[in-house]
Design a protein around this motif. Structure first.
Motif, PDB file in Angstrom:
ATOM      1  N   VAL A 144       0.865  -1.186   0.000  1.00  0.00           N
ATOM      2  CA  VAL A 144       0.000   0.000   0.000  1.00  0.00           C
ATOM      3  C   VAL A 144       0.892   1.222   0.000  1.00  0.00           C
ATOM      4  CG1 VAL A 144      -1.714   1.311   1.296  1.00  0.00           C
ATOM      5  CG2 VAL A 144      -1.859  -1.184   1.238  1.00  0.00           C
ATOM      6  N   ASP A 145       0.780   2.036  -1.050  1.00  0.00           N
ATOM      7  CA  ASP A 145       1.551   3.284  -1.112  1.00  0.00           C
ATOM      8  C   ASP A 145       0.901   4.334  -0.220  1.00  0.00           C
ATOM      9  OD1 ASP A 145       3.483   5.164  -2.038  1.00  0.00           O
ATOM     10  OD2 ASP A 145       1.962   5.994  -3.362  1.00  0.00           O
ATOM     11  N   LYS A 146      -0.419   4.490  -0.353  1.00  0.00           N
ATOM     12  CA  LYS A 146      -1.135   5.422   0.527  1.00  0.00           C
ATOM     13  C   LYS A 146      -2.633   5.125   0.498  1.00  0.00           C
ATOM     14  CE  LYS A 146      -1.765   9.175  -2.806  1.00  0.00           C
ATOM     15  NZ  LYS A 146      -1.561  10.581  -3.102  1.00  0.00           N
ATOM     16  N   ILE A 147      -3.273   5.480   1.592  1.00  0.00           N
ATOM     17  CA  ILE A 147      -4.738   5.391   1.688  1.00  0.00           C
ATOM     18  C   ILE A 147      -5.264   6.790   1.418  1.00  0.00           C
ATOM     19  CG2 ILE A 147      -6.712   4.863   3.161  1.00  0.00           C
ATOM     20  CD1 ILE A 147      -5.124   2.363   3.003  1.00  0.00           C
ATOM     21  N   SER A 148      -6.042   6.935   0.352  1.00  0.00           N
ATOM     22  CA  SER A 148      -6.483   8.288  -0.008  1.00  0.00           C
ATOM     23  C   SER A 148      -7.879   8.636   0.515  1.00  0.00           C
ATOM     24  CB  SER A 148      -6.450   8.466  -1.528  1.00  0.00           C
ATOM     25  OG  SER A 148      -7.260   7.507  -2.154  1.00  0.00           O
ATOM     26  N   LYS A 149      -8.690   7.604   0.820  1.00  0.00           N
ATOM     27  CA  LYS A 149     -10.061   7.924   1.238  1.00  0.00           C
ATOM     28  C   LYS A 149     -10.679   6.768   2.012  1.00  0.00           C
ATOM     29  CE  LYS A 149     -14.295   9.802  -0.814  1.00  0.00           C
ATOM     30  NZ  LYS A 149     -15.001  10.089  -2.066  1.00  0.00           N
ATOM     31  N   VAL A 150     -11.440   7.107   3.055  1.00  0.00           N
ATOM     32  CA  VAL A 150     -12.245   6.124   3.783  1.00  0.00           C
ATOM     33  C   VAL A 150     -13.663   6.680   3.820  1.00  0.00           C
ATOM     34  CG1 VAL A 150     -12.636   4.906   5.959  1.00  0.00           C
ATOM     35  CG2 VAL A 150     -10.294   5.400   5.215  1.00  0.00           C
ATOM     36  N   LYS A 151     -14.599   5.937   3.226  1.00  0.00           N
ATOM     37  CA  LYS A 151     -15.975   6.431   3.133  1.00  0.00           C
ATOM     38  C   LYS A 151     -16.946   5.393   3.701  1.00  0.00           C
ATOM     39  CE  LYS A 151     -19.547   7.615  -0.205  1.00  0.00           C
ATOM     40  NZ  LYS A 151     -20.041   7.306  -1.525  1.00  0.00           N
ATOM     41  N   LYS A 152     -17.855   5.847   4.543  1.00  0.00           N
ATOM     42  CA  LYS A 152     -18.868   4.939   5.089  1.00  0.00           C
ATOM     43  C   LYS A 152     -19.918   4.696   4.012  1.00  0.00           C
ATOM     44  CE  LYS A 152     -21.628   3.988   9.142  1.00  0.00           C
ATOM     45  NZ  LYS A 152     -21.999   4.365  10.509  1.00  0.00           N
ATOM     46  N   TYR A 158     -17.558   0.058   5.128  1.00  0.00           N
ATOM     47  CA  TYR A 158     -16.748   1.188   4.668  1.00  0.00           C
ATOM     48  C   TYR A 158     -16.043   0.822   3.366  1.00  0.00           C
ATOM     49  CZ  TYR A 158     -17.395   2.995   9.377  1.00  0.00           C
ATOM     50  OH  TYR A 158     -17.957   3.461  10.544  1.00  0.00           O
ATOM     51  N   ARG A 159     -15.800   1.847   2.567  1.00  0.00           N
ATOM     52  CA  ARG A 159     -14.998   1.643   1.362  1.00  0.00           C
ATOM     53  C   ARG A 159     -13.696   2.417   1.527  1.00  0.00           C
ATOM     54  NH1 ARG A 159     -16.641   3.251  -4.795  1.00  0.00           N
ATOM     55  NH2 ARG A 159     -15.923   5.292  -4.143  1.00  0.00           N
ATOM     56  N   VAL A 160     -12.584   1.701   1.421  1.00  0.00           N
ATOM     57  CA  VAL A 160     -11.261   2.288   1.603  1.00  0.00           C
ATOM     58  C   VAL A 160     -10.564   2.321   0.242  1.00  0.00           C
ATOM     59  CG1 VAL A 160      -9.027   2.063   2.763  1.00  0.00           C
ATOM     60  CG2 VAL A 160     -11.123   1.356   3.948  1.00  0.00           C
ATOM     61  N   THR A 161     -10.186   3.509  -0.186  1.00  0.00           N
ATOM     62  CA  THR A 161      -9.467   3.662  -1.456  1.00  0.00           C
ATOM     63  C   THR A 161      -7.975   3.702  -1.159  1.00  0.00           C
ATOM     64  OG1 THR A 161     -11.310   4.978  -2.315  1.00  0.00           O
ATOM     65  CG2 THR A 161      -9.247   5.052  -3.551  1.00  0.00           C
TER      66      THR A 161
END
Length: 199
Positions: A144-152, A158-161
């Motif tokens: 994982v380079d980076k987590i850009s978004k966490v959306k409920k 949750y959806r983790v981008t």
């Protein structure tokens, strides 16, 4: 005489203040062991909270970290099989039903049958070892380079981008993946993932 009385009063106040300070110092000295234990307990509690509460973001990092090392068993520990089964059966517009469907499935005989199959397949160490060997042989790394978004998305879902980097021998690529994560109590579990596109 009046000056002497004032001086005596000042000396008396200073002596009283010194006695109070000495008492406080003595109290701290006598309770040093207890204070040390309390500080240690606070540190342990902070560490325990960090270990107990796993956020959607953290579970994705753990899942992909284990996967990238070829450790399938550890990666699978970050998953909830019932959640994955239920989510795979739902269309996106039905995600609001995820949690109620999940609870119903957990109470069903189908859940017990599925877990029996999972346990049986996890006993096949040959497949697990082969996967790790292939990752090492072809020098594949996934991270994982980076987590850009966490959306409920819905209740407990949750959806983790995440931007994922894959290296394979001399070839490198990166892209976004969407992980679906279920929160259950203090823990989070990966229950699905989709989408990978080159950036």
């Amino acid at each position: 005489n009046e000056n002497k009385a004032v001086e005596a009063e000042v000396i008396k106040e200073n002596t009283s203040s010194t006695k109070q300070t000495n008492k406080a110092v003595e109290f701290i000295k006598s309770k040093k062991k207890i204070i040390g234990i309390l500080i240690l307990a606070i540190i342990v509690i902070i560490v325990a909270i960090d270990l107990i509460f796993v956020s959607p973001k953290e579970v994705v990092k753990k899942f992909m970290g284990a996967f990238g090392k070829g450790d399938l068993e550890k990666a699978m520990d970050q998953m909830d099989y019932a959640g994955a089964y239920v989510l795979a059966d739902l269309d996106e517009e039905d995600y609001d039903d995820f949690w109620s469907e999940y609870k119903d499935f957990r109470d069903s005989d189908d859940y017990d049958d599925m877990m029996d199959e999972v346990e049986e397949s996890m006993k096949d160490n040959e497949y697990i070892d082969e996967f790790k060997d292939q990752m090492e042989e072809y020098d594949i790394s996934v991270k994982v380079d980076k987590i850009s978004k966490v959306k409920k998305e819905a209740s407990h879902l949750y959806r983790v981008t995440a931007k994922i980097e894959i290296a394979y021998e001399d070839y490198e690529m990166s892209g976004n993946m969407y992980f679906y994560v279920m929160k259950n109590g203090t823990k989070s579990y990966v229950v699905g993932g989709r989408g990978f596109r080159d950036l």
